[in-house]
Design an enzyme around this catalytic site. Structure first.
Site, PDB file in Angstrom:
ATOM      1  N   VAL A  86       0.759  -1.093  -0.045  1.00 50.74           N
ATOM      2  CA  VAL A  86       0.239   0.231  -0.071  1.00 50.74           C
ATOM      3  C   VAL A  86       0.873   1.302   0.105  1.00 50.74           C
ATOM      4  O   VAL A  86       0.571   2.368  -0.505  1.00 50.74           O
ATOM      5  CB  VAL A  86      -0.970  -0.063   1.250  1.00 50.74           C
ATOM      6  N   CYS A  87       1.909   1.087   0.786  1.00 54.80           N
ATOM      7  CA  CYS A  87       2.901   2.478   0.889  1.00 54.80           C
ATOM      8  C   CYS A  87       3.397   2.606  -0.507  1.00 54.80           C
ATOM      9  O   CYS A  87       3.498   3.933  -0.813  1.00 54.80           O
ATOM     10  CB  CYS A  87       3.990   2.049   1.691  1.00 54.80           C
ATOM     11  N   SER A  88       3.854   1.607  -1.167  1.00 59.13           N
ATOM     12  CA  SER A  88       4.455   2.069  -2.544  1.00 59.13           C
ATOM     13  C   SER A  88       3.201   2.444  -3.497  1.00 59.13           C
ATOM     14  O   SER A  88       3.776   3.148  -4.535  1.00 59.13           O
ATOM     15  CB  SER A  88       4.899   0.535  -3.207  1.00 59.13           C
TER      16      SER A  88
END
Lengths: 195, 189
Positions: A86-88
């Site tokens: 999700v961060c990416s």
């Protein structure tokens, strides 16, 4: 037999855990699976003065929150860890809305508990970012801890803080770590800020 | 005996579940059909007209008025999709600028885990002229194998039936070559 059945079930459940992921990262993303949505207790609230901090940025600069006081509204985006799903898929979205930030006289500071070299490699896959990416690596997670968004496993929450030019916290979203906060919610908050 | 029956039933249930999951994680294959998924109709009249649709609600890819539909699976948050946007726009212009192909090949983008607000951000940022449809809850994404983005699927339409003629992860490459390949594969004249 039971082990085989359990393994099959786990593989199956894992397979349906959908997330969008850019080909930019190829197969280099580690998927930790579904995590406890929230695992920390906030130490600040809306209306509080944001705790000051000084961190090194991937750009080589040293950034302090107080540098922006009286000059810019600040959005702080804590994301849990580099090279995770999700961060990416979060910061590259902010990267194409620089104009939205600028129209509200705001800057963004992205923070993770990763080291500078790790952040350097990871953010290079996102293209050229217009905002500063800061490393809260050492003392490990100290800034996340100040805000109360350091999780028990040493990564931070997926959290957004909007801080006005007086240094006052105007908005907090400690989001479910497994999900990306919708951009419109952040933009709505920016629209409330004094330019 | 009871234990054996219980284990057998459980095994069958797991195998069935695994089979369902396996079916879900495969992207559409060339020669196969495109999943019959309901997508939200665009609200802009020009986009509805482009797709040959009317009214509001939902539509399926096989209802698009076209011989061929190019489906781009993308996300506003995907850096490769951002980088590929000018190339896909250029492909759109190539099609629309060619009287032989205009109206016969349409493009839609489906924004995985994107809200309408987010697909509109992408649309405005890159001046995308074809419809971008949000898939905020991964509904479509799960049925096409949770592919990474950008992913392109080209679907041939005939009599309400779909046939996938291209299904590939990553950038299109040279869009003229890509278009020639599509025209050749579909027999468009």
């Amino acid at each position: 037999m039971k082990k085989i059945l359990l393994s099959s079930l786990l593989i199956c459940l894992f397979a349906v855990n959908a997330y969008a992921l850019s080909e930019a990262y190829k197969n280099n993303i580690y998927n930790p699976g579904a995590l406890k949505p929230r695992d920390s207790v906030l130490k600040v609230k809306v209306g509080d003065a944001a705790p000051d901090f000084t961190l090194k940025a991937v750009s080589g600069k040293t950034i302090s929150l107080k540098d922006y006081q009286g000059k810019k509204n600040v959005v702080i985006s804590f994301v849990p860890a580099a090279w995770t799903p999700v961060c990416s898929d979060q910061w590259p979205g902010y990267n194409i809305v620089q104009d939205l930030f600028e129209s509200h006289d705001a800057v963004m500071l992205g923070i993770t508990v990763d080291s500078i070299p790790t952040l350097f490699s990871w953010t290079n896959q996102m293209g050229k970012l217009w905002f500063e990416v800061l490393s809260d690596f050492w003392p490990h997670g100290a800034v996340a801890e100040k805000f109360g968004v350091l999780r028990s496993d040493g990564v931070s929450e997926r959290a957004l803080f909007v801080i006005d030019k007086k240094g006052i916290i105007c908005y907090i979203d400690v989001h479910d770590i497994n999900q990306r906060p919708p951009l419109e919610a952040l933009v709505r908050e920016l629209e409330k800020m004094q330019p | 005996m009871k234990r054996k029956i219980a284990v057998s039933i459980l095994s069958m249930a797991v195998l069935l579940m695994a089979a369902v999951c396996y079916a879900e994680v495969n992207p559409p294959q060339v020669g196969g059909t495109f999943p019959e998924i309901e997508l939200a109709k665009p609200t802009a009249p020009a986009e509805l007209q482009y797709l040959g649709l009317s009214g509001s609600g939902f539509f399926k890819v096989n209802q698009i008025k076209s011989d061929v539909v190019i489906v781009e699976i993308f996300s506003m948050y995907c850096p490769y999709c951002q980088g590929e946007a000018p190339n896909v726009n250029s492909l759109y212009s190539l099609i629309e600028g060619n009287p032989r192909l205009k109206g016969k090949i349409k493009i839609i983008g489906i924004g995985i885990n994107n809200s309408l607000y987010e697909t509109n951000i992408f649309k405005n940022k890159y001046k995308v002229q074809f419809p971008l449809i949000p898939d905020g809850d991964f509904k479509l994404h799960k049925t096409i194998g949770q592919v990474r983005t950008p992913y392109f699927i080209v679907v041939k339409l005939k009599g309400g039936k779909t046939e996938v003629i291209y299904s590939k992860l990553g950038a299109l490459g040279d869009n003229k070559t890509f278009l020639d390949q599509i025209v050749k594969s579909t027999g468009l004249k």
